[in-house]
Design a protein around this motif. Structure first.
Motif, short mmCIF file in Angstrom:
data_model
loop_
_atom_site.label_atom_id
_atom_site.label_comp_id
_atom_site.label_asym_id
_atom_site.label_seq_id
_atom_site.Cartn_x
_atom_site.Cartn_y
_atom_site.Cartn_z
N MET A 106 25.96 66.76 17.22
CA MET A 106 26.90 65.67 17.08
C MET A 106 26.43 64.78 15.93
N LYS A 107 27.24 64.72 14.88
CA LYS A 107 26.88 63.91 13.72
C LYS A 107 27.19 62.44 13.98
N LYS A 108 26.23 61.59 13.55
CA LYS A 108 26.37 60.15 13.77
C LYS A 108 26.42 59.43 12.44
N ALA A 109 27.31 58.43 12.37
CA ALA A 109 27.43 57.66 11.13
C ALA A 109 27.39 56.17 11.45
N LEU A 110 26.85 55.43 10.50
CA LEU A 110 26.93 53.97 10.54
C LEU A 110 27.86 53.58 9.41
N LEU A 111 28.89 52.86 9.76
CA LEU A 111 29.87 52.39 8.80
C LEU A 111 29.68 50.90 8.62
N VAL A 112 29.40 50.47 7.40
CA VAL A 112 29.17 49.06 7.11
C VAL A 112 30.32 48.61 6.21
N SER A 113 31.12 47.69 6.71
CA SER A 113 32.30 47.27 5.97
C SER A 113 32.53 45.77 6.15
N HIS A 114 33.25 45.18 5.22
CA HIS A 114 33.51 43.75 5.27
C HIS A 114 34.62 43.38 6.25
N ASP A 169 17.69 50.27 15.59
CA ASP A 169 17.94 50.73 16.96
C ASP A 169 18.33 52.20 17.07
N ASP A 170 18.79 52.81 15.99
CA ASP A 170 19.34 54.16 16.08
C ASP A 170 19.10 54.90 14.77
N GLU A 171 19.23 56.22 14.82
CA GLU A 171 19.11 57.06 13.64
C GLU A 171 20.47 57.66 13.34
N PHE A 172 20.85 57.68 12.07
CA PHE A 172 22.17 58.15 11.67
C PHE A 172 22.06 59.28 10.65
N ASP A 173 23.02 60.18 10.70
CA ASP A 173 23.09 61.24 9.70
C ASP A 173 23.62 60.67 8.38
#
Length: 189
Positions: free
Chosen positions: A1-9, A44-48
């Protein structure tokens, strides 16, 4: 399961980008709306993948993307306005950050993410090989220390010490490293 962090305004742009990421196979997507909250998420977490939609409310996103590229094993992508894309690319390429210009072309976005996946897999293979080589070097240090002890304590030649370790390992059906550690334990005290 791929994990992403999305950083947006904004939440609106995050929703649009999250949909693109879901189409690319990212099942778990976390969102942050400031650089500070993104930093906390990464602790807190690791992201792909870490995808930064710049600019952010508390910074332009360049420093953040560089920081993540240098401190995590995640692929890092920054999305910037077209007018800034070349300058940002010049700043961040050396850090391994992929720069994408707005507006986003879905087809190109797909290929960009495939590229980041390929690059990330190659990076992991290199890291694994590096770890394997580190262990080999450490093992060789132990074996050489054992040889030195055999040479100094039992007056063996280096060749005789080498042969002794190999023969003991074969006869006892254990690794040469295990024999070397036993020799060290016996003769270093």
């Amino acid at each position: 399961m791929k994990k992403a962090l999305l950083v947006s305004h904004s939440e609106q742009s995050a929703v649009s980008l999250a949909e693109l990421l879901r189409n690319e196979g990212y099942a778990k997507i976390s969102a942050s709306y400031t650089a500070d909250s993104a930093r906390k998420n990464v602790l807190d977490d690791e992201f792909d993948l870490i995808c930064i939609n710049a600019p952010l409310p508390d910074e332009n996103g360049i420093k953040l993307s560089e920081e993540f590229a240098n401190s995590t094993r995640s692929s890092v992508v920054i999305i910037v306005p077209q007018k800034n894309a070349d300058d940002v690319n010049d700043l961040l390429t050396k850090h391994g950050v992929l720069v994408i210009a707005k507006p986003i072309n879905r087809h190109l976005f797909h290929h960009y993410l495939q590229f980041t996946d390929c690059f990330r897999m190659r990076m992991f293979r290199v890291a694994e090989e590096n770890e394997r080589l580190k262990h080999m070097v450490e093992d060789m240090k132990v074996i050489n220390r054992a040889k030195l002890l055999l040479v100094t304590c039992l007056n063996m030649s280096e060749e005789q010490a080498h042969r002794y370790l190999e023969k003991q390992a074969m006869d006892l059906r254990v690794s040469k490293l295990q024999i070397a550690m036993q020799v060290i334990k016996t003769y270093e005290n």
